[in-house]
Write a protein that holds these residues in place. Structure first.
Motif, mmCIF file in Angstrom:
data_model
loop_
_atom_site.group_PDB
_atom_site.id
_atom_site.type_symbol
_atom_site.label_atom_id
_atom_site.label_comp_id
_atom_site.label_asym_id
_atom_site.label_seq_id
_atom_site.Cartn_x
_atom_site.Cartn_y
_atom_site.Cartn_z
ATOM 1 N N PHE A 142 12.749 -2.639 -9.222
ATOM 2 C CA PHE A 142 13.283 -3.780 -8.479
ATOM 3 C C PHE A 142 13.267 -3.513 -6.981
ATOM 4 O O PHE A 142 12.901 -4.391 -6.181
ATOM 5 N N VAL A 143 13.651 -2.304 -6.581
ATOM 6 C CA VAL A 143 13.648 -1.960 -5.153
ATOM 7 C C VAL A 143 12.236 -2.051 -4.584
ATOM 8 O O VAL A 143 12.006 -2.654 -3.525
ATOM 9 N N GLY A 144 11.276 -1.451 -5.313
ATOM 10 C CA GLY A 144 9.895 -1.483 -4.839
ATOM 11 C C GLY A 144 9.344 -2.886 -4.727
ATOM 12 O O GLY A 144 8.575 -3.195 -3.801
ATOM 13 N N GLY A 145 9.726 -3.768 -5.662
ATOM 14 C CA GLY A 145 9.216 -5.130 -5.632
ATOM 15 C C GLY A 145 9.936 -6.039 -4.650
ATOM 16 O O GLY A 145 9.354 -7.018 -4.169
ATOM 17 N N SER A 146 11.173 -5.731 -4.353
ATOM 18 C CA SER A 146 11.961 -6.633 -3.499
ATOM 19 C C SER A 146 11.843 -6.310 -2.010
ATOM 20 O O SER A 146 12.044 -7.189 -1.168
ATOM 21 N N LEU A 147 11.509 -5.062 -1.668
ATOM 22 C CA LEU A 147 11.443 -4.694 -0.255
ATOM 23 C C LEU A 147 10.407 -5.519 0.503
ATOM 24 O O LEU A 147 10.678 -6.031 1.592
ATOM 25 N N HIS A 148 9.192 -5.629 -0.064
ATOM 26 C CA HIS A 148 8.176 -6.420 0.643
ATOM 27 C C HIS A 148 8.302 -7.914 0.345
ATOM 28 O O HIS A 148 7.473 -8.711 0.796
ATOM 29 N N THR A 149 9.336 -8.296 -0.411
ATOM 30 C CA THR A 149 9.645 -9.708 -0.614
ATOM 31 C C THR A 149 10.553 -10.234 0.490
ATOM 32 O O THR A 149 10.443 -11.393 0.904
ATOM 33 N N VAL A 167 5.764 -3.374 5.639
ATOM 34 C CA VAL A 167 6.682 -2.862 4.612
ATOM 35 C C VAL A 167 5.897 -2.257 3.454
ATOM 36 O O VAL A 167 6.245 -1.182 2.944
ATOM 37 N N VAL A 168 4.830 -2.922 3.037
ATOM 38 C CA VAL A 168 3.989 -2.399 1.948
ATOM 39 C C VAL A 168 3.399 -1.051 2.342
ATOM 40 O O VAL A 168 3.376 -0.105 1.545
ATOM 41 N N ALA A 169 2.909 -0.944 3.577
ATOM 42 C CA ALA A 169 2.348 0.327 4.047
ATOM 43 C C ALA A 169 3.394 1.434 4.008
ATOM 44 O O ALA A 169 3.101 2.569 3.577
ATOM 45 N N ALA A 170 4.626 1.121 4.434
ATOM 46 C CA ALA A 170 5.702 2.107 4.391
ATOM 47 C C ALA A 170 6.024 2.511 2.949
ATOM 48 O O ALA A 170 6.265 3.698 2.664
ATOM 49 N N GLU A 171 6.033 1.546 2.033
ATOM 50 C CA GLU A 171 6.297 1.848 0.617
ATOM 51 C C GLU A 171 5.236 2.784 0.050
ATOM 52 O O GLU A 171 5.566 3.770 -0.630
ATOM 53 N N LEU A 172 3.974 2.477 0.323
ATOM 54 C CA LEU A 172 2.888 3.299 -0.219
ATOM 55 C C LEU A 172 2.902 4.703 0.367
ATOM 56 O O LEU A 172 2.631 5.686 -0.337
ATOM 57 N N SER A 190 -3.335 11.895 -2.513
ATOM 58 C CA SER A 190 -2.236 10.998 -2.856
ATOM 59 C C SER A 190 -2.338 9.675 -2.107
ATOM 60 O O SER A 190 -2.163 8.590 -2.693
ATOM 61 N N ILE A 191 -2.637 9.749 -0.808
ATOM 62 C CA ILE A 191 -2.739 8.528 -0.006
ATOM 63 C C ILE A 191 -3.897 7.663 -0.485
ATOM 64 O O ILE A 191 -3.768 6.435 -0.625
ATOM 65 N N VAL A 192 -5.031 8.287 -0.761
ATOM 66 C CA VAL A 192 -6.195 7.528 -1.233
ATOM 67 C C VAL A 192 -5.896 6.848 -2.566
ATOM 68 O O VAL A 192 -6.233 5.669 -2.771
ATOM 69 N N GLN A 193 -5.265 7.572 -3.483
ATOM 70 C CA GLN A 193 -4.960 7.010 -4.789
ATOM 71 C C GLN A 193 -3.975 5.849 -4.697
ATOM 72 O O GLN A 193 -4.187 4.781 -5.293
ATOM 73 N N VAL A 194 -2.895 6.054 -3.960
ATOM 74 C CA VAL A 194 -1.844 5.036 -3.873
ATOM 75 C C VAL A 194 -2.327 3.814 -3.100
ATOM 76 O O VAL A 194 -2.172 2.664 -3.556
ATOM 77 N N ILE A 195 -2.920 4.043 -1.921
ATOM 78 C CA ILE A 195 -3.382 2.914 -1.120
ATOM 79 C C ILE A 195 -4.547 2.209 -1.808
ATOM 80 O O ILE A 195 -4.672 0.975 -1.736
ATOM 81 N N GLY A 196 -5.395 2.976 -2.499
ATOM 82 C CA GLY A 196 -6.499 2.358 -3.243
ATOM 83 C C GLY A 196 -6.011 1.376 -4.286
ATOM 84 O O GLY A 196 -6.553 0.271 -4.418
ATOM 85 N N SER A 197 -4.967 1.755 -5.015
ATOM 86 C CA SER A 197 -4.417 0.840 -6.017
ATOM 87 C C SER A 197 -3.813 -0.394 -5.356
ATOM 88 O O SER A 197 -3.950 -1.516 -5.856
ATOM 89 N N GLY A 198 -3.147 -0.197 -4.216
ATOM 90 C CA GLY A 198 -2.573 -1.325 -3.492
ATOM 91 C C GLY A 198 -3.642 -2.284 -2.994
ATOM 92 O O GLY A 198 -3.463 -3.510 -3.050
#
Length: 211
Positions: A142-149, A167-172, A190-198
């Motif tokens: 919920f926290v992850g989904g609501s922050l960029h909302t 906000v999304v960049a900060a979360e990733l 880690s950055i490539v994997q996470v940002i790639g999925s985003g």
């Protein structure tokens, strides 16, 4: 007619078992097999002690807190991007995107909480109480989904979008940092994997939002 010696021994043992002995045996069984509520209390106390003493690198803490929390944060931060941004692109109404995002974050949190809790009771894997893990996973989803909302409470669409991007960049980056800190994943990987999925999810939002 003589009885079987084993039967006589069992009868003798049963005869010597007093109510006090039975009560003691029951207490021992309860101690060895505590109820789920007792498990929750014990594990919460252990988690709080670990945080207070800064002992957050133990295997138990990783399995019972970090891993379910990270799974929830990743799911909430990534999976809710598509419906939120697709709504913003399609309707050009920030508040509509906010409502969709809040609904998506809430639904994802409930779903992930039950998924984590029901998939593993923690007995065989040693991952602890499913109630605690489910609560951690659901809350972090919920926290992850609501922050960029939240940025979509801004009435100006372009400003809301730019703020949400940040906000999304900060979360990733936070997710990448947690993976690096607790699981030893290299920063770049880690950055490539996470940002790639985003990016993949964001492309889906662009496609459906402009269809």
């Amino acid at each position: 007619m003589p009885q079987n010696p084993e039967i006589e021994m069992r009868q003798a043992g049963a005869a010597t078992t007093t109510p006090d002995n039975r009560s003691t045996e029951m207490e021992e069984v309860i101690k060895q097999h505590p109820s789920e509520l007792e498990r929750v209390k014990i594990e919460l106390a252990e988690i709080l002690r670990g945080v207070a003493s800064n002992n957050t690198d133990s295997r138990h803490f990783l399995l019972r807190v970090v891993q379910p929390g990270l799974a929830g944060l990743m799911d909430g931060s990534v999976s809710t991007l598509a419906p939120i941004f697709a709504t913003a692109f399609a309707t050009h109404r920030p508040f509509t995107a906010f409502l969709v995002g809040l609904a998506a974050a809430t639904g994802a949190g409930i779903s992930m909480a039950f998924s984590e809790a029901l998939s593993d009771d923690g007995v065989l894997t040693g991952r602890g109480s499913p109630i605690i893990r489910g609560a951690i996973t659901g809350l972090m989803t919920f926290v992850g989904g609501s922050l960029h909302t939240l940025p979509f409470l801004i009435t100006h669409l372009q400003l809301a979008l730019v703020t949400a991007y940040l906000v999304v960049a900060a979360e990733l980056l936070a997710i990448a940092a947690i993976r690096h800190r607790y699981f030893g994943t290299k920063w770049l990987v880690s950055i490539v994997q996470v940002i790639g999925s985003g990016i993949l999810v964001f492309l889906a939002a662009l496609f459906f939002g402009n269809a």
